[in-house]
Design a protein around this motif. Structure first.
Motif, PDB file in Angstrom:
ATOM      1  N   MET A 164      28.100   1.196 -19.206  1.00  0.00           N
ATOM      2  CA  MET A 164      28.787   1.140 -17.932  1.00  0.00           C
ATOM      3  C   MET A 164      27.823   1.554 -16.827  1.00  0.00           C
ATOM      4  O   MET A 164      26.740   2.073 -17.094  1.00  0.00           O
ATOM      5  N   SER A 165      28.214   1.336 -15.580  1.00  0.00           N
ATOM      6  CA  SER A 165      27.435   1.789 -14.435  1.00  0.00           C
ATOM      7  C   SER A 165      28.331   2.639 -13.552  1.00  0.00           C
ATOM      8  O   SER A 165      29.554   2.505 -13.553  1.00  0.00           O
ATOM      9  N   LEU A 166      27.719   3.526 -12.809  1.00  0.00           N
ATOM     10  CA  LEU A 166      28.424   4.359 -11.850  1.00  0.00           C
ATOM     11  C   LEU A 166      27.903   4.047 -10.456  1.00  0.00           C
ATOM     12  O   LEU A 166      26.693   3.913 -10.263  1.00  0.00           O
ATOM     13  N   GLN A 167      28.802   3.942  -9.505  1.00  0.00           N
ATOM     14  CA  GLN A 167      28.381   3.696  -8.132  1.00  0.00           C
ATOM     15  C   GLN A 167      27.712   4.944  -7.557  1.00  0.00           C
ATOM     16  O   GLN A 167      28.114   6.068  -7.852  1.00  0.00           O
ATOM     17  N   THR A 168      26.684   4.729  -6.765  1.00  0.00           N
ATOM     18  CA  THR A 168      26.042   5.842  -6.072  1.00  0.00           C
ATOM     19  C   THR A 168      25.668   5.380  -4.669  1.00  0.00           C
ATOM     20  O   THR A 168      25.172   4.269  -4.481  1.00  0.00           O
ATOM     21  N   GLU A 169      25.938   6.224  -3.689  1.00  0.00           N
ATOM     22  CA  GLU A 169      25.697   5.869  -2.294  1.00  0.00           C
ATOM     23  C   GLU A 169      25.135   7.066  -1.537  1.00  0.00           C
ATOM     24  O   GLU A 169      25.516   8.208  -1.811  1.00  0.00           O
ATOM     25  N   PRO A 170      24.262   6.827  -0.566  1.00  0.00           N
ATOM     26  CA  PRO A 170      23.846   7.905   0.331  1.00  0.00           C
ATOM     27  C   PRO A 170      24.968   8.232   1.304  1.00  0.00           C
ATOM     28  O   PRO A 170      25.883   7.426   1.512  1.00  0.00           O
ATOM     29  N   ILE A 171      24.908   9.407   1.899  1.00  0.00           N
ATOM     30  CA  ILE A 171      25.896   9.773   2.905  1.00  0.00           C
ATOM     31  C   ILE A 171      25.520   9.224   4.267  1.00  0.00           C
ATOM     32  O   ILE A 171      26.360   8.663   4.975  1.00  0.00           O
ATOM     33  N   GLY A 172      24.290   9.366   4.670  1.00  0.00           N
ATOM     34  CA  GLY A 172      23.940   8.833   5.978  1.00  0.00           C
ATOM     35  C   GLY A 172      22.551   9.192   6.427  1.00  0.00           C
ATOM     36  O   GLY A 172      21.595   8.471   6.164  1.00  0.00           O
ATOM     37  N   SER A 173      22.404  10.339   7.076  1.00  0.00           N
ATOM     38  CA  SER A 173      21.175  10.622   7.806  1.00  0.00           C
ATOM     39  C   SER A 173      20.015  10.999   6.902  1.00  0.00           C
ATOM     40  O   SER A 173      20.175  11.671   5.886  1.00  0.00           O
ATOM     41  N   ILE A 174      18.837  10.554   7.308  1.00  0.00           N
ATOM     42  CA  ILE A 174      17.555  10.910   6.711  1.00  0.00           C
ATOM     43  C   ILE A 174      16.717  11.545   7.821  1.00  0.00           C
ATOM     44  O   ILE A 174      16.759  11.090   8.971  1.00  0.00           O
ATOM     45  N   PRO A 175      15.961  12.610   7.539  1.00  0.00           N
ATOM     46  CA  PRO A 175      15.127  13.198   8.593  1.00  0.00           C
ATOM     47  C   PRO A 175      14.264  12.143   9.283  1.00  0.00           C
ATOM     48  O   PRO A 175      13.678  11.281   8.626  1.00  0.00           O
ATOM     49  N   ARG A 176      14.206  12.209  10.600  1.00  0.00           N
ATOM     50  CA  ARG A 176      13.421  11.244  11.362  1.00  0.00           C
ATOM     51  C   ARG A 176      11.934  11.499  11.157  1.00  0.00           C
ATOM     52  O   ARG A 176      11.505  12.656  11.053  1.00  0.00           O
ATOM     53  N   PRO A 177      11.105  10.458  11.089  1.00  0.00           N
ATOM     54  CA  PRO A 177       9.659  10.657  10.924  1.00  0.00           C
ATOM     55  C   PRO A 177       9.059  11.313  12.158  1.00  0.00           C
ATOM     56  O   PRO A 177       9.576  11.166  13.276  1.00  0.00           O
ATOM     57  N   PRO A 178       7.950  12.040  11.988  1.00  0.00           N
ATOM     58  CA  PRO A 178       7.333  12.737  13.129  1.00  0.00           C
ATOM     59  C   PRO A 178       7.014  11.814  14.297  1.00  0.00           C
ATOM     60  O   PRO A 178       7.153  12.209  15.466  1.00  0.00           O
ATOM     61  N   ALA A 179       6.577  10.591  14.017  1.00  0.00           N
ATOM     62  CA  ALA A 179       6.238   9.674  15.107  1.00  0.00           C
ATOM     63  C   ALA A 179       7.454   9.365  15.971  1.00  0.00           C
ATOM     64  O   ALA A 179       7.348   9.248  17.208  1.00  0.00           O
ATOM     65  N   LEU A 180       8.620   9.221  15.342  1.00  0.00           N
ATOM     66  CA  LEU A 180       9.833   8.948  16.110  1.00  0.00           C
ATOM     67  C   LEU A 180      10.249  10.173  16.920  1.00  0.00           C
ATOM     68  O   LEU A 180      10.610  10.053  18.100  1.00  0.00           O
TER      69      LEU A 180
ATOM     70  N   ALA B 298      13.015   0.815  -2.548  1.00  0.00           N
ATOM     71  CA  ALA B 298      11.964   1.090  -3.530  1.00  0.00           C
ATOM     72  C   ALA B 298      12.423   2.113  -4.568  1.00  0.00           C
ATOM     73  O   ALA B 298      11.973   2.077  -5.721  1.00  0.00           O
ATOM     74  N   LEU B 299      13.315   3.019  -4.166  1.00  0.00           N
ATOM     75  CA  LEU B 299      13.849   4.012  -5.092  1.00  0.00           C
ATOM     76  C   LEU B 299      14.951   3.444  -5.985  1.00  0.00           C
ATOM     77  O   LEU B 299      15.436   4.124  -6.886  1.00  0.00           O
ATOM     78  N   GLY B 300      15.360   2.222  -5.719  1.00  0.00           N
ATOM     79  CA  GLY B 300      16.397   1.592  -6.531  1.00  0.00           C
ATOM     80  C   GLY B 300      17.800   1.852  -6.040  1.00  0.00           C
ATOM     81  O   GLY B 300      18.767   1.671  -6.801  1.00  0.00           O
ATOM     82  N   SER B 301      17.951   2.248  -4.774  1.00  0.00           N
ATOM     83  CA  SER B 301      19.290   2.517  -4.252  1.00  0.00           C
ATOM     84  C   SER B 301      20.081   1.216  -4.149  1.00  0.00           C
ATOM     85  O   SER B 301      19.657   0.282  -3.469  1.00  0.00           O
ATOM     86  N   PRO B 302      21.243   1.125  -4.806  1.00  0.00           N
ATOM     87  CA  PRO B 302      22.009  -0.118  -4.763  1.00  0.00           C
ATOM     88  C   PRO B 302      22.693  -0.356  -3.425  1.00  0.00           C
ATOM     89  O   PRO B 302      23.086  -1.484  -3.117  1.00  0.00           O
ATOM     90  N   VAL B 303      22.848   0.708  -2.646  1.00  0.00           N
ATOM     91  CA  VAL B 303      23.423   0.646  -1.298  1.00  0.00           C
ATOM     92  C   VAL B 303      22.521   1.479  -0.397  1.00  0.00           C
ATOM     93  O   VAL B 303      22.054   2.548  -0.797  1.00  0.00           O
ATOM     94  N   VAL B 304      22.281   1.008   0.836  1.00  0.00           N
ATOM     95  CA  VAL B 304      21.393   1.733   1.733  1.00  0.00           C
ATOM     96  C   VAL B 304      22.103   2.010   3.050  1.00  0.00           C
ATOM     97  O   VAL B 304      23.145   1.425   3.358  1.00  0.00           O
ATOM     98  N   THR B 305      21.513   2.903   3.829  1.00  0.00           N
ATOM     99  CA  THR B 305      21.904   3.108   5.219  1.00  0.00           C
ATOM    100  C   THR B 305      20.640   3.023   6.073  1.00  0.00           C
ATOM    101  O   THR B 305      19.526   2.972   5.545  1.00  0.00           O
TER     102      THR B 305
END
Length: 354
Positions: free
Chosen positions: A1-17, A51-58
């Motif tokens: 079987m497979s289990l769904q996995t999702e990120p919540i939302g925010s990722i730290p902004r890169p220093p350049a941004l 690249a990390l294999g996330s099936p859903v992205v934000t």
């Protein structure tokens, strides 16, 4: 079987941004240069997720000033002295105060979704702020010529349009951020404020069909900002019965940082409805120690003892930088935790399938 996995939302902004945002505020760079930095950050975020294999992205909320205030970007009729949210470490965040009506969103979430989907080859999730959070913009002493009921009517219309725009724009799921739920019990132990929040959010959710609500989820956590929280000291089981009264199809529940997860899981099992899926938090964004895939696996297997695996998923407890200026967690640590969540969820799915 497979289990769904999702990120919540925010990722730290890169220093350049972050540097570009500061330069733009100081007048050293123009809007076009800043927009290019935003687009680079979104592209890098989505590329790394995939690249990390996330099936859903934000989009990692790279373009949002914060998870809560994005609808206000460009809005007139605001004063800076609104509701203050205190955190356990002593720092605060302050919302603006509405000074005139009618209330309208100046920025909608579908604009972020369109920008993200240009770079994604997998489904994109879109987070939105709960109307209950934005209800805190209305001042206690009212606004002349614009009463609270008129404001709430406008707010419900705007929140519906925000969610519907994301659904119609092709979002895989729309996540409603409801971090003020647990905080409301701290501010009002009688739960009158919580009940009003649930009723307001349900006014919006009731405007969607059952099929649409299956693509709408609600996220709860005790806040997460600068490695601190605003309501982790509130008994989680006081919130959960009201949480699952929200007429949404999925719930993203902070759990990794809870001191007694078994007790919380038992409460979830007692109150979740048969048509609702539960994504349990398996990584703690404000803990600098990176979880191992095996730790994540074990957390999932523990949750599966309470929640049927076909209605179980995993997530992070919270976003990693819900406010744009939060640099308490590095981008590298966030990615390491997300990798552990994805790999650990796969390990648990393999064991549950066996």
């Amino acid at each position: 079987m497979s289990l769904q996995t999702e990120p919540i939302g925010s990722i730290p902004r890169p220093p350049a941004l972050l540097a570009g945002i500061a330069d733009h505020a100081a007048g050293r760079i123009g809007h076009d240069t800043l927009d290019a930095l935003y687009d680079d950050a979104v592209r890098d975020t989505i590329t790394t997720f995939e690249a990390l294999g996330s099936p859903v992205v934000t989009d990692g909320e790279q373009r949002k000033p914060s998870f809560a205030t994005y609808p206000l970007v460009g809005l007139d009729g605001l004063a800076p002295d609104g509701a203050v949210i205190p955190f356990a470490d002593g720092h605060t965040r302050q919302l603006p105060r509405l000074t005139a009506g009618p209330f309208r969103y100046a920025t909608r979430s579908d604009s972020y979704l369109r920008a993200a989907r240009r770079h994604a080859s997998v489904p994109v999730k879109q987070s939105v702020i709960a109307p209950s959070a934005l209800s805190l913009l209305y001042p206690q002493n009212g606004i002349h010529g614009y009463d609270r009921e008129a404001f709430l009517d406008d707010l419900v219309d705007e929140a519906e349009a925000d969610i519907r725009g994301a659904l119609d724009g092709g979002a895989h799921t729309v996540q409603v951020d409801f971090t003020e739920g647990r905080l409301s019990i701290k501010l009002d132990p009688s739960k009158g404020v919580l009940d009003s929040f649930v009723a307001l959010n349900n006014r919006v959710l009731d405007r969607f069909t059952p099929q649409e609500r299956a693509r709408i989820g609600v996220h709860t956590c005790p806040g997460g900002d600068q490695d601190s929280t605003h309501s982790a000291d509130v008994d989680y089981t006081e919130l959960l019965p009201s949480l699952f009264a929200l007429r949404a199809g999925a719930f993203y529940v902070q759990l990794a940082s809870e001191p007694d997860p078994e007790r919380v899981l038992a409460a979830i099992a007692a109150h979740v409805r048969p048509d609702q899926r539960v994504f349990v938090g398996v990584t703690d964004p404000i803990d600098p120690i990176v979880e191992t895939p095996e730790q994540v696996r074990d957390r999932v297997l523990r949750a599966a003892e309470h929640i049927p695996p076909d209605r179980l998923g995993t997530c992070d407890d919270c976003g990693f930088a819900p406010f744009g200026d939060d640099v308490s967690t590095s981008r590298d640590i966030a990615w390491a935790k997300i990798r552990a969540r994805i790999e650990g969820t796969a390990l648990a799915a393999e064991q549950l399938g066996a």
